[in-house]
Structures are given as C-alpha cells and as structure tokens.
Design a protein around this motif. Structure first.
Motif, short mmCIF file in Angstrom:
data_model
loop_
_atom_site.label_atom_id
_atom_site.label_comp_id
_atom_site.label_asym_id
_atom_site.label_seq_id
_atom_site.Cartn_x
_atom_site.Cartn_y
_atom_site.Cartn_z
N GLU A 1 0.85 -1.19 0.00
CA GLU A 1 0.00 0.00 0.00
C GLU A 1 0.89 1.24 0.00
O GLU A 1 1.83 1.34 0.75
N GLY A 2 0.55 2.16 -0.82
CA GLY A 2 1.31 3.39 -0.86
C GLY A 2 0.36 4.57 -0.94
O GLY A 2 -0.84 4.43 -0.74
N TYR A 3 0.92 5.68 -1.24
CA TYR A 3 0.13 6.88 -1.34
C TYR A 3 0.25 7.46 -2.73
O TYR A 3 1.24 7.26 -3.42
N THR A 4 -0.77 8.20 -3.14
CA THR A 4 -0.82 8.74 -4.49
C THR A 4 0.14 9.90 -4.70
O THR A 4 0.67 10.06 -5.78
N ASP A 5 0.36 10.71 -3.68
CA ASP A 5 1.20 11.91 -3.83
C ASP A 5 2.12 12.09 -2.62
O ASP A 5 1.66 12.48 -1.55
N PRO A 6 3.41 11.81 -2.79
CA PRO A 6 4.35 11.93 -1.67
C PRO A 6 4.40 13.33 -1.06
O PRO A 6 4.59 13.48 0.15
N HIS A 7 4.23 14.35 -1.86
CA HIS A 7 4.30 15.73 -1.36
C HIS A 7 3.13 16.02 -0.41
O HIS A 7 3.31 16.67 0.62
N THR A 8 1.96 15.51 -0.75
CA THR A 8 0.79 15.69 0.11
C THR A 8 0.97 14.91 1.41
O THR A 8 0.64 15.41 2.49
N VAL A 9 1.50 13.70 1.33
CA VAL A 9 1.73 12.89 2.52
C VAL A 9 2.70 13.59 3.46
O VAL A 9 2.46 13.69 4.67
N ARG A 10 3.76 14.13 2.92
CA ARG A 10 4.74 14.86 3.73
C ARG A 10 4.07 16.07 4.40
O ARG A 10 4.27 16.33 5.57
N LYS A 11 3.26 16.78 3.63
CA LYS A 11 2.57 17.97 4.15
C LYS A 11 1.61 17.59 5.28
O LYS A 11 1.48 18.32 6.26
N ILE A 12 0.95 16.44 5.17
CA ILE A 12 0.02 15.98 6.19
C ILE A 12 0.76 15.63 7.48
O ILE A 12 0.29 15.92 8.58
N LEU A 13 1.93 15.01 7.35
CA LEU A 13 2.66 14.51 8.52
C LEU A 13 3.61 15.52 9.16
O LEU A 13 3.96 15.38 10.32
N GLU A 14 4.05 16.52 8.43
CA GLU A 14 5.03 17.48 8.96
C GLU A 14 4.59 18.20 10.24
O GLU A 14 5.42 18.44 11.12
N PRO A 15 3.31 18.53 10.43
CA PRO A 15 2.92 19.19 11.68
C PRO A 15 3.23 18.36 12.93
O PRO A 15 3.35 18.91 14.02
N LEU A 16 3.39 17.06 12.77
CA LEU A 16 3.72 16.21 13.91
C LEU A 16 5.10 16.53 14.48
O LEU A 16 5.36 16.26 15.65
N GLN A 17 5.97 17.11 13.66
CA GLN A 17 7.31 17.47 14.14
C GLN A 17 7.25 18.49 15.26
O GLN A 17 8.07 18.46 16.17
N ARG A 18 6.28 19.37 15.24
CA ARG A 18 6.14 20.37 16.30
C ARG A 18 5.78 19.72 17.64
O ARG A 18 5.92 20.33 18.69
N LEU A 19 5.32 18.47 17.57
CA LEU A 19 4.94 17.74 18.79
C LEU A 19 6.01 16.75 19.22
O LEU A 19 5.78 15.91 20.07
N GLY A 20 7.19 16.84 18.60
CA GLY A 20 8.32 15.99 19.01
C GLY A 20 8.54 14.75 18.18
O GLY A 20 9.36 13.91 18.53
N VAL A 21 7.83 14.60 17.07
CA VAL A 21 8.00 13.44 16.20
C VAL A 21 9.16 13.72 15.24
O VAL A 21 9.20 14.76 14.59
N SER A 22 10.11 12.79 15.19
CA SER A 22 11.28 12.98 14.33
C SER A 22 10.94 12.68 12.87
O SER A 22 9.93 12.05 12.56
N ASP A 23 11.82 13.12 11.99
CA ASP A 23 11.64 12.87 10.56
C ASP A 23 11.64 11.36 10.28
O ASP A 23 10.84 10.88 9.48
N GLY A 24 12.50 10.62 10.95
CA GLY A 24 12.53 9.17 10.78
C GLY A 24 11.24 8.51 11.22
O GLY A 24 10.75 7.57 10.58
N GLU A 25 10.66 9.01 12.31
CA GLU A 25 9.38 8.47 12.79
C GLU A 25 8.24 8.81 11.83
O GLU A 25 7.35 7.99 11.60
N ILE A 26 8.30 9.99 11.24
CA ILE A 26 7.30 10.37 10.23
C ILE A 26 7.38 9.43 9.04
O ILE A 26 6.36 8.94 8.54
N CYS A 27 8.60 9.14 8.60
CA CYS A 27 8.78 8.21 7.48
C CYS A 27 8.27 6.81 7.83
O CYS A 27 7.63 6.15 7.01
#
Length: 145
Positions: A72-98
């Motif tokens: 299973e994957g996603y249709t648009d990697p840029h949108t997925v990144r945009k959806i998950l990036e706000p989690l970084q402000r809550l202490g989630v690392s880039d590796g955890e987002i991936c």
C-alpha cells in the motif's frame, strides 16, 4: 510485566535505540513513496543514463524500485509529507514520520504500538489528536490496491 530488551544480534532493538546517533547533518529520511518517485524518475531516464560511461547503475537498482513501490502506498508523496510534517512540532522525528508513512497504520493505537516512545512525550494526548487527524487525511491518499 516488562521484558528486558535483548541486546544481541538475534533480537532487533527498538527504533530509537537502533538508529545510529552519528548521522551526518545532510542525511535525509525518505518515505517509500518519495523514494519510489525519485527512483522512477531515474528509471524514466535510464536510456540516456546508460549511454554515459561515467554513470554506473547498480544491479540492485530494479530491486530498490520494486521495494519502494511495494504494498500500500500513497498517491502523492508531497501531500503525505505535508500531512505529517505538523507532527514534528509535537516531538516526532523525521525518521518516525517516514516510518508512519511507510507502515500505513490505520489507527492511533497502532502508531503508539509501533513507536512506544510516543507514550513518554510530554504532549502525548495532543499527539494522539494530531495523529488521528493525520491518519484520517492519509487514508484519503492511499492508492487502491
């Protein structure tokens, strides 16, 4: 009862303990969908690239592309990144987002089971709400298999 973690080669360590601390500053974690997009771009130019004797494409290239496109994957990697990036402000690392993007969890509980260190974050309750919102948005981005 908590079982002690085995620190032998036969048992994997949790993500937070197995990632080397000495990664260079220019290291970037990629989601599988981002890697697939990059590798597909290379594949699309393979004829031109193979004509240049300076460029050597490893034999494992095709396997890497297949791996990045699997499951299973996603249709648009840029949108997925945009959806998950706000989690970084809550202490989630880039590796955890991936990791979240690559596993495609269906629930917040699944994310917390995958990344138990989230339970220790000061903003765990706020993170749960943000994850719920992000997972709902990610569900809309999944490719149909």
């Amino acid at each position: 009862m908590r079982m002690p973690l085995a620190k032998t080669r036969n048992f994997p360590l949790p993500v937070s303990e197995s990632v080397p601390l000495g990664l260079s500053e220019n290291t970037t974690c990629l989601m599988d969908c981002e890697a697939a997009e990059i590798l597909q771009g290379i594949q699309d130019h393979m004829v031109e690239l193979s004509a240049d004797a300076e460029i050597k494409i490893p034999i494992s290239f095709d396997r890497g592309l297949i791996y990045a496109k699997r499951g299973e994957g996603y249709t648009d990697p840029h949108t997925v990144r945009k959806i998950l990036e706000p989690l970084q402000r809550l202490g989630v690392s880039d590796g955890e987002i991936c990791l979240i993007a690559n596993v495609c969890p269906e629930s917040v509980e699944e994310v917390f089971a995958l990344l138990p260190s989230f339970k220790k974050l000061k903003k765990a309750e706020i993170l749960k709400e943000a994850l719920k919102k992000a997972l709902d948005e990610l569900a809309k981005q999944k490719t149909s298999v």
